[in-house]
Design an enzyme around this catalytic site. Structure first.
Site, mmCIF file in Angstrom:
data_model
loop_
_atom_site.group_PDB
_atom_site.id
_atom_site.type_symbol
_atom_site.label_atom_id
_atom_site.label_comp_id
_atom_site.label_asym_id
_atom_site.label_seq_id
_atom_site.Cartn_x
_atom_site.Cartn_y
_atom_site.Cartn_z
ATOM 1 N N TYR A 50 -50.805 9.019 48.503
ATOM 2 C CA TYR A 50 -51.082 8.821 47.084
ATOM 3 C C TYR A 50 -51.407 7.353 46.845
ATOM 4 C CZ TYR A 50 -49.449 13.428 45.530
ATOM 5 O OH TYR A 50 -49.326 14.775 45.310
ATOM 6 N N ASP B 96 -49.496 16.499 38.582
ATOM 7 C CA ASP B 96 -49.107 16.640 37.182
ATOM 8 C C ASP B 96 -50.292 16.461 36.250
ATOM 9 O OD1 ASP B 96 -46.410 16.978 37.877
ATOM 10 O OD2 ASP B 96 -46.070 14.812 37.913
#
EC number: 5.4.99.12
Length: 259
Positions: free
Chosen positions: A110, A52
């Site tokens: 992540y 994002d």
């Protein structure tokens, strides 16, 4: 034709995410522009996943098919000279034509970073969420453990997710704390939350972090993470944490050495 797999690092602060959007200014746009300048080809790259706006990457990967005969060892230097300084290609390998950077990926990790000190670090501010309030790290550890396994993660997915299935597998999830980074003994240090899975939904890691922070603040119990997961209802989870603390840490493939 050749299929090239590239590994890149980027600071996502200035970009609207990795994947091309109508408004432009994405990491993919910059990469395709650089390849066009180098080879004259209009290529479409395929990333291992999208990140994002404001999210960073330590080791993102992408592939594309090219007719260029430029030797593999020359691509990195040639493209880095045509890319902005906040995007760097770190490795290039040639892979079979059937290889796909997303579909061939086995594990993705992540990392979300939280600065728990009273004063934020001005040099790392773009890459860390500042949370000076006290956090119960042990409670966060306990809550995170409930998410490991194969589950429907609808509660931790954006309401705008377009995926047909929200079932994913989280293989590992853990927290590391860097102490000694603050000005006094009362400082909490830098808190890193890691999640490794076979794939992640839109905003999934950031919603998990936002909910874990509520656990750390004492607003929720560690066992609430299990209840939220089983509810399959986004409204039951906490807020979406800021994008700047999130980094795509690593993408792993079977039988493929990327150094």
């Amino acid at each position: 034709m050749r299929n090239l797999l590239m590994t890149i690092s980027y600071d996502g602060t200035a970009y609207f995410g990795f994947q091309t959007q109508p408004g432009g200014n994405t990491v993919q746009d910059r990469l395709e522009d650089a390849i066009r300048q180098l080879t004259g080809e209009e290529v479409k790259i395929h990333g291992s996943g999208r990140t994002d706006a404001g999210v960073h990457a330590r080791r993102q990967t992408f592939h594309f098919v090219t007719s260029s005969q430029i030797p593999v060892e020359r691509w990195r230097h040639a493209l880095n000279g045509r890319l902005p300084s906040d995007i760097r290609i770190t490795d290039v390998v040639e892979v079979p034509l059937e290889f796909h950077s997303r579909r061939s990926a086995k594990r993705k990790t992540y990392r979300y970073s939280i600065n728990g000190n009273r004063v934020f670090d001005v040099f790392n501010y773009p890459y860390q969420l500042h949370h000076p309030g006290a956090l119960n790290i042990e409670a966060m550890h306990e809550g995170l453990a409930h998410l490991i396994g194969t589950h429907d993660y609808t509660s931790f997915a954006s309401r705008h997710s377009t995926k047909q299935s929200h079932v994913r597998t989280i293989y590992e999830a853990w927290i590391e704390v860097e102490k000694g980074t603050g000005a006094g003994s009362h400082e909490q240090g830098i808190i890193h939350i890691y999640l490794t899975g076979n794939g992640f939904l839109q905003h999934m890691v950031r919603i998990i972090v936002g909910t874990l922070l509520q656990v750390g603040e004492g607003k929720r119990r560690p066992d609430d993470m299990k209840t939220i997961l089983e509810a399959k209802d986004r409204s039951k989870a906490g807020p979406t944490a800021e994008s700047k603390g999130l980094m795509l840490w690593e993408v792993e493939y079977a039988d493929l050495s990327i150094s």
